[in-house]
Design a protein around this motif. Structure first.
Motif, PDB file in Angstrom:
ATOM      1  N   UNK A  12      28.811  31.275  42.754  1.00  0.00           N
ATOM      2  CA  UNK A  12      28.126  32.230  43.633  1.00  0.00           C
ATOM      3  C   UNK A  12      27.071  31.567  44.524  1.00  0.00           C
ATOM      4  N   UNK A  18      34.236  46.891  54.406  1.00  0.00           N
ATOM      5  CA  UNK A  18      35.024  46.561  53.213  1.00  0.00           C
ATOM      6  C   UNK A  18      35.322  45.066  53.158  1.00  0.00           C
ATOM      7  N   UNK A  19      35.546  44.485  54.341  1.00  0.00           N
ATOM      8  CA  UNK A  19      35.767  43.037  54.414  1.00  0.00           C
ATOM      9  C   UNK A  19      34.529  42.289  53.918  1.00  0.00           C
ATOM     10  N   UNK A  32      45.820  49.097  39.222  1.00  0.00           N
ATOM     11  CA  UNK A  32      44.431  49.564  39.328  1.00  0.00           C
ATOM     12  C   UNK A  32      43.476  48.480  38.848  1.00  0.00           C
ATOM     13  N   UNK A  33      43.842  47.801  37.762  1.00  0.00           N
ATOM     14  CA  UNK A  33      42.979  46.737  37.224  1.00  0.00           C
ATOM     15  C   UNK A  33      42.898  45.576  38.207  1.00  0.00           C
ATOM     16  N   UNK A  47      30.232  38.218  55.209  1.00  0.00           N
ATOM     17  CA  UNK A  47      30.951  38.190  53.921  1.00  0.00           C
ATOM     18  C   UNK A  47      30.481  37.005  53.081  1.00  0.00           C
ATOM     19  N   UNK A  87      36.336  31.855  45.612  1.00  0.00           N
ATOM     20  CA  UNK A  87      35.463  32.695  44.803  1.00  0.00           C
ATOM     21  C   UNK A  87      35.989  32.856  43.377  1.00  0.00           C
ATOM     22  N   UNK A  90      41.508  41.229  47.934  1.00  0.00           N
ATOM     23  CA  UNK A  90      40.784  40.057  48.437  1.00  0.00           C
ATOM     24  C   UNK A  90      41.779  38.929  48.737  1.00  0.00           C
ATOM     25  N   UNK A 127      33.948  42.506  50.110  1.00  0.00           N
ATOM     26  CA  UNK A 127      34.786  41.632  49.287  1.00  0.00           C
ATOM     27  C   UNK A 127      34.039  40.341  48.930  1.00  0.00           C
ATOM     28  N   UNK A 128      33.157  39.899  49.832  1.00  0.00           N
ATOM     29  CA  UNK A 128      32.370  38.694  49.559  1.00  0.00           C
ATOM     30  C   UNK A 128      31.401  38.895  48.409  1.00  0.00           C
ATOM     31  N   UNK A 129      31.048  40.142  48.164  1.00  0.00           N
ATOM     32  CA  UNK A 129      30.094  40.455  47.098  1.00  0.00           C
ATOM     33  C   UNK A 129      30.809  40.630  45.762  1.00  0.00           C
ATOM     34  N   UNK A 130      31.906  41.418  45.762  1.00  0.00           N
ATOM     35  CA  UNK A 130      32.519  41.773  44.477  1.00  0.00           C
ATOM     36  C   UNK A 130      34.033  41.635  44.474  1.00  0.00           C
ATOM     37  N   UNK A 131      34.617  41.001  45.490  1.00  0.00           N
ATOM     38  CA  UNK A 131      36.072  40.912  45.610  1.00  0.00           C
ATOM     39  C   UNK A 131      36.749  40.218  44.446  1.00  0.00           C
ATOM     40  N   UNK A 132      35.998  39.376  43.736  1.00  0.00           N
ATOM     41  CA  UNK A 132      36.604  38.628  42.635  1.00  0.00           C
ATOM     42  C   UNK A 132      36.588  39.417  41.333  1.00  0.00           C
ATOM     43  N   UNK A 133      35.886  40.574  41.322  1.00  0.00           N
ATOM     44  CA  UNK A 133      35.811  41.360  40.084  1.00  0.00           C
ATOM     45  C   UNK A 133      37.049  42.239  39.917  1.00  0.00           C
ATOM     46  N   UNK A 134      37.423  42.512  38.679  1.00  0.00           N
ATOM     47  CA  UNK A 134      38.598  43.353  38.409  1.00  0.00           C
ATOM     48  C   UNK A 134      38.278  44.811  38.692  1.00  0.00           C
ATOM     49  N   UNK A 135      39.323  45.598  38.796  1.00  0.00           N
ATOM     50  CA  UNK A 135      39.160  47.043  38.922  1.00  0.00           C
ATOM     51  C   UNK A 135      39.194  47.536  40.349  1.00  0.00           C
ATOM     52  N   UNK A 136      38.987  48.831  40.506  1.00  0.00           N
ATOM     53  CA  UNK A 136      38.961  49.464  41.820  1.00  0.00           C
ATOM     54  C   UNK A 136      37.514  49.470  42.288  1.00  0.00           C
ATOM     55  N   UNK A 137      37.266  49.049  43.548  1.00  0.00           N
ATOM     56  CA  UNK A 137      35.878  48.970  43.988  1.00  0.00           C
ATOM     57  C   UNK A 137      35.213  50.346  44.078  1.00  0.00           C
ATOM     58  N   UNK A 189      39.170  33.822  42.380  1.00  0.00           N
ATOM     59  CA  UNK A 189      40.261  34.769  42.136  1.00  0.00           C
ATOM     60  C   UNK A 189      41.496  33.976  41.686  1.00  0.00           C
ATOM     61  N   UNK A 222      41.112  45.109  43.223  1.00  0.00           N
ATOM     62  CA  UNK A 222      40.125  44.441  44.094  1.00  0.00           C
ATOM     63  C   UNK A 222      40.442  42.964  44.344  1.00  0.00           C
ATOM     64  N   UNK A 223      40.658  42.153  43.280  1.00  0.00           N
ATOM     65  CA  UNK A 223      40.992  40.749  43.564  1.00  0.00           C
ATOM     66  C   UNK A 223      42.314  40.596  44.329  1.00  0.00           C
TER      67      UNK A 223
END
Lengths: 245, 281
Positions: free
Chosen positions: A62, A83-84, B146-147, A139, B165, B154, A87-97, B167, B150-151
């Motif tokens: 980070x 949204x673009x 769904x899981x 981003x 990052x 990206x 993605x720089x903030x949380x794009x690598x996290x799993x789940x639906x933003x 991914x 986001x990645x």
């Protein structure tokens, strides 16, 4: 540093301080992009180490914000500027933003920092090259990095927009005390804002103030062949030297 | 004619169609985003060889479909970003798979109806078991998507930065192709291998013309997919033409309409570009 069997860079050593603006120069294929990708951890090093903020470079760090060279976005891309940037903030996290108020505020702050408020709510693919480049910069800044890596950010822009973007990068770097490594082809538009240059050529690297590096003797040694440097009107020009001169 | 909702085979058709439309539109959003339309089309043809092969050895076509599409998906996913722009390689594999399917059909000469079903779908002949399998596969795939949402978004929009990052590129690429294989295999029941585009590509591609938010695009694509599927099944009940024909025709008409409306929706978007043009002059 090697790619496959080819050694791209060797014996490169240097450091960048907090808030410092470093411009990475060199001919095509000198390894400028390779250097940036090695710092992000995208390419493993054949030997040696890269330290970022006191720890070895790794993917997903980070502390690093990265703006690579890319193709322009697809005009029909179903993604808005905000949204673009998010993605720089949380794009690598799993789940639906599902951005919370804090995330939204951070995204709004970096969008304001690059002056993209007026178009960040529109479809990202429909923006001009300069506008997209500002969003990519936002981003990269979203994660509050200590080091910003920029690969020819002004490549597809006209002179007016180049100047604007470079001034913006310099201001952001100064205000946030973010170190910048910017890959460029032409040093002249950057002379007023850079602190040091890293000049890559022939698999090696010379670093220092422009007047210490962009000189006939230093570059000739680097290239392994005669190189002339001319100065005219405060601008520097590098050209292959004439052996018979 | 009895009310279609009272007949078990029609209930099965509507329920299976619902699950498949939702899954196809969601997976299809990423297929369009990642520029993999042709790969999805090819995967359906690879599935054709699998389905005919399964019929030949007396196994359920869905098993053969899943086996072959999964295999194809694993290879395509492994190639990952390198797949972009490899239309010729994909096309040659597609043609080979169709040829293999033709061979299996020739060896198995008993029922021409099986062939028709695999090529154009058999939604009106879905059994309770098929429905259960479809529902379980569909639910698993949607949860997985769904899981990974986001990645995967990206990685699809910005592969280089996403990778930097952290991914997991290859894992997501292979994983997504496996989900695509599932979506293709279950969608074949409704529209067959030849019309797979109508459920996987048409709804999200249409939705993309009308909105620029990922979540709205997916919601709209699901809505369109459901509308097209339900309308197609209902029409096929009253008019003895294939379901696939109705769904494909409605999808085509809506796509054309969206393209036609596109400029109306996007008028305000071209303004900034015009300002810049004036700037440069």
């Amino acid at each position: 540093m090697s790619l496959g069997r080819r050694t791209i860079l060797q014996g490169v050593s240097g450091s960048v301080r907090a808030g410092e603006f470093v411009v990475v120069l060199g001919p095509n294929g000198a390894g400028k992009t390779t250097l940036l990708r090695a710092i992000t951890g995208l390419i493993p090093l054949a030997a040696g180490t890269v330290q970022v903020a006191g720890h070895p470079a790794r993917r997903g760090d980070p502390c690093i914000g990265y703006v690579p060279q890319r193709r322009p976005l697809d005009p029909d891309l179903p993604l808005r500027g905000v949204e673009l940037v998010a993605l720089g903030l949380d794009g690598h996290r799993w789940g639906i933003p599902v951005p919370d108020a804090r995330d939204r505020e951070r995204v709004a702050r970096v969008i304001a920092a690059v002056g993209a408020e007026s178009y960040a709510d529109g479809p990202a693919g429909r923006l001009s090259g300069g506008e997209q480049q500002r969003l990519f910069l936002a981003q990269a800044l979203a994660g509050d990095p200590q080091l910003l890596l920029l690969d020819e950010p002004t490549a597809s822009l006209d002179l007016h927009h180049q100047r604007e973007l470079l001034d913006l990068i310099a201001r952001v770097s100064r205000e946030r005390r973010t170190a910048v490594m910017l890959v460029a082809h032409d040093v002249n538009p950057l002379l007023s804002i850079l602190d040091r240059v890293w000049y890559l050529a022939g698999g090696r690297c010379a670093t220092g103030r422009p007047e210490e590096v962009i000189r006939s003797d230093v570059l000739s040694r680097l290239y392994g062949s005669p190189v002339d440097v001319f100065s005219a009107g405060g601008r520097l020009f590098v050209s292959a030297g004439d052996r018979n001169a | 004619m009895p009310n279609p909702f009272e007949l078990e085979f029609m209930q099965n058709a509507y329920l299976a169609g619902t699950v498949i439309a939702i899954l196809a539109a969601t997976v299809g959003f990423f297929v369009v985003l990642r520029g993999l339309s042709f790969a999805a089309h090819a995967l359906a043809h690879i599935g054709f060889a699998g389905a005919t092969g399964a019929v030949l050895i007396g196994a359920p076509p869905l098993v053969g479909l899943l086996a072959f599409t999964m295999l194809g998906a694993a290879v395509m996913g492994w190639l990952g970003e390198r797949l972009r722009g490899r239309d010729v390689a994909i096309g040659i594999v597609l043609a080979f798979a169709l040829g293999l399917g033709a061979l299996f059909l020739t060896l198995y000469t008993r029922y021409a109806t099986e062939t028709f079903a695999i090529l154009f779908g058999t939604i009106l002949g879905v059994s309770r078991t098929d429905l259960l399998t479809t529902a379980i596969l569909g639910a698993l795939a949607i949860v997985a998507l769904a899981v990974a949402f986001r990645p995967l978004l990206f990685l699809s929009v910005d592969p280089e930065v996403a990778a930097s990052r952290g991914v997991p590129e290859r894992f997501l690429s292979v994983g997504f192709f496996v989900l695509l294989a599932i979506a293709v295999s279950v969608a074949v029941q409704v529209v067959g291998v030849l019309l797979i585009f109508t459920l996987i590509i048409a709804p999200p591609a249409t939705a993309e013309y009308l909105t620029a938010r990922p979540s709205t695009t997916i919601a709209l694509a699901i809505g369109l997919g459901l509308l097209e599927t339900w309308a197609g099944i209902t029409l096929a009940y009253y008019i003895p033409w294939p379901v696939g024909f109705f769904i494909a025709s409605i999808a085509f008409a809506i796509y054309l309409l969206a393209r036609f409306l596109h400029p109306v929706f996007h008028v305000h978007r071209s303004e900034p570009a015009a300002e810049h043009a004036a700037d440069h002059a």
